[in-house]
Write a protein that holds these residues in place. Structure first.
Motif, PDB file in Angstrom:
ATOM      1  N   ASN A 159       0.818  -1.213   0.000  1.00 50.42           N
ATOM      2  CA  ASN A 159       0.000   0.000   0.000  1.00 50.42           C
ATOM      3  C   ASN A 159       0.852   1.263   0.000  1.00 50.42           C
ATOM      4  O   ASN A 159       0.550   2.231  -0.706  1.00 50.42           O
ATOM      5  N   LEU A 160       1.924   1.271   0.798  1.00 47.23           N
ATOM      6  CA  LEU A 160       2.796   2.445   0.840  1.00 47.23           C
ATOM      7  C   LEU A 160       3.500   2.638  -0.494  1.00 47.23           C
ATOM      8  O   LEU A 160       3.683   3.767  -0.955  1.00 47.23           O
ATOM      9  N   GLU A 161       3.896   1.547  -1.107  1.00 43.20           N
ATOM     10  CA  GLU A 161       4.522   1.633  -2.434  1.00 43.20           C
ATOM     11  C   GLU A 161       3.507   2.133  -3.455  1.00 43.20           C
ATOM     12  O   GLU A 161       3.830   2.965  -4.307  1.00 43.20           O
ATOM     13  N   ASP A 167       9.420   6.486   0.250  1.00 44.22           N
ATOM     14  CA  ASP A 167      10.562   7.138   0.892  1.00 44.22           C
ATOM     15  C   ASP A 167      10.151   8.426   1.595  1.00 44.22           C
ATOM     16  O   ASP A 167      10.631   8.718   2.694  1.00 44.22           O
ATOM     17  N   ALA A 168       9.273   9.188   0.976  1.00 42.37           N
ATOM     18  CA  ALA A 168       8.826  10.445   1.586  1.00 42.37           C
ATOM     19  C   ALA A 168       8.075  10.180   2.887  1.00 42.37           C
ATOM     20  O   ALA A 168       8.244  10.914   3.866  1.00 42.37           O
ATOM     21  N   LEU A 182       7.889  11.061   8.455  1.00 42.99           N
ATOM     22  CA  LEU A 182       7.488  10.519   9.757  1.00 42.99           C
ATOM     23  C   LEU A 182       8.687  10.145  10.622  1.00 42.99           C
ATOM     24  O   LEU A 182       8.513   9.734  11.772  1.00 42.99           O
ATOM     25  N   GLY A 183       9.895  10.288  10.102  1.00 45.72           N
ATOM     26  CA  GLY A 183      11.084   9.952  10.868  1.00 45.72           C
ATOM     27  C   GLY A 183      11.191   8.468  11.160  1.00 45.72           C
ATOM     28  O   GLY A 183      11.642   8.070  12.241  1.00 45.72           O
ATOM     29  N   LEU A 184      10.794   7.652  10.195  1.00 42.79           N
ATOM     30  CA  LEU A 184      10.774   6.203  10.381  1.00 42.79           C
ATOM     31  C   LEU A 184      11.726   5.506   9.422  1.00 42.79           C
ATOM     32  O   LEU A 184      12.020   6.013   8.342  1.00 42.79           O
ATOM     33  N   THR A 185      12.173   4.343   9.836  1.00 38.55           N
ATOM     34  CA  THR A 185      12.810   3.402   8.927  1.00 38.55           C
ATOM     35  C   THR A 185      11.883   2.197   8.899  1.00 38.55           C
ATOM     36  O   THR A 185      11.585   1.617   9.940  1.00 38.55           O
ATOM     37  N   PHE A 186      11.394   1.880   7.729  1.00 40.21           N
ATOM     38  CA  PHE A 186      10.540   0.713   7.601  1.00 40.21           C
ATOM     39  C   PHE A 186      11.414  -0.530   7.552  1.00 40.21           C
ATOM     40  O   PHE A 186      12.520  -0.511   7.017  1.00 40.21           O
ATOM     41  N   VAL A 187      10.905  -1.602   8.120  1.00 40.59           N
ATOM     42  CA  VAL A 187      11.625  -2.865   8.185  1.00 40.59           C
ATOM     43  C   VAL A 187      10.677  -3.957   7.740  1.00 40.59           C
ATOM     44  O   VAL A 187       9.480  -3.917   8.039  1.00 40.59           O
ATOM     45  N   GLY A 218      17.996   3.705   2.529  1.00 44.59           N
ATOM     46  CA  GLY A 218      17.960   3.593   3.980  1.00 44.59           C
ATOM     47  C   GLY A 218      16.580   3.762   4.591  1.00 44.59           C
ATOM     48  O   GLY A 218      16.445   3.836   5.808  1.00 44.59           O
ATOM     49  N   THR A 219      15.543   3.805   3.750  1.00 46.94           N
ATOM     50  CA  THR A 219      14.184   3.916   4.280  1.00 46.94           C
ATOM     51  C   THR A 219      13.568   2.550   4.540  1.00 46.94           C
ATOM     52  O   THR A 219      12.489   2.459   5.102  1.00 46.94           O
TER      53      THR A 219
END
Length: 180
Positions: free
Chosen positions: A12-14, A20-21, A26-31, A65-66
Motif C-alpha cells: 500500500n505504501l509503495e 521514501d517520503a 514521519l522519521g521512520l525506517t521501515f523494516v 535507507g528507508t
C-alpha cells in the motif's frame, strides 16, 4: 524509529508513490522480515491504455535507507515464529516474532494479525490509513494531493481500509467521489 511492515502495508505504501517520503517525513525506517521481503510484490497499473502488473523493486528503498530487512535469529525468535505460523501466515508470523523479541512497532491491516499482536502484548500497531494520514498531516498535503494518493492505493493495490479502521472516515472524506 523502526516499524515492521507486513506485505499488505508495504504494498500500500509503495502504491501511494510516496514510500521514501513517508518514511522521511514521519522519521521512520521501515523494516520487513526476510519472508515478507522475499515475496514478489506487484502493483496494478495502466500502461499505454492497457492494464498490467508491475513488479516492485525494493532495492532503491534499501539503498536509500528507508527500508531494512531483518532475519530471525535462531532460538527464541525462531521458536515464536514457528508457534505463530499456525495462527497467521508466515510473513505475519515472522514480523510478529521480530516485533515481540525486538520491541518493534508492527504495521498491518490484517484483522487476525492485529488480534494476535494484541494477544502477544504488542501495543503499537500501525495501519495503512494511519500512516498515510500522519504523513499527509505532517507533510501538509493539499486535499487534492491526498485524494490522488489514496486513489493510487485503491487502484494500484486494491486497498481501502475496512469500516472498523479508526481512519476510515478520514480516508472516505478524501477519496474520489466516484469511488464511494
Amino acid at each position: 524509529m523502526h516499524v515492521l511492515l507486513d506485505a499488505c502495508v508495504a504494498l500500500n505504501l509503495e502504491a501511494a508513490g510516496e514510500f521514501d517520503a513517508i518514511a522521511d517525513v514521519l522519521g521512520l525506517t521501515f523494516v520487513m522480515s526476510t519472508k515478507v521481503a522475499e515475496e514478489t510484490f506487484y502493483l496494478d497499473d495502466i500502461i499505454d491504455g492497457e492494464p498490467c502488473r508491475i513488479q516492485i523493486d525494493l532495492g532503491p528503498h534499501i539503498r536509500k535507507g528507508t527500508l531494512g530487512v531483518h532475519n530471525l535469529t535462531p532460538g527464541d525468535e525462531t521458536a515464536t515464529f514457528v508457534r505463530l505460523a499456525g495462527q497467521v501466515d508466515d510473513g505475519e508470523a515472522e514480523c510478529l516474532a521480530l516485533a515481540v523479541h525486538r520491541a518493534l512497532p508492527f504495521a498491518t491491516d490484517d484483522r487476525l494479525a492485529i488480534r494476535v499482536a494484541g494477544d502477544l502484548g504488542l501495543t503499537t500497531i500501525f495501519r495503512t490509513a494511519e500512516l498515510l494520514r500522519r504523513y499527509a498531516d505532517r507533510a501538509n498535503l493539499r486535499s487534492h494531493d491526498i485524494t490522488l494518493m489514496l486513489g493510487a492505493v485503491e487502484r494500484r493495490a486494491s486497498f481501502r481500509p475496512p469500516r472498523s479502521s479508526p481512519d476510515y472516515s478520514w480516508w472516505l472524506g478524501h477519496s474520489s467521489p466516484s469511488d464511494h
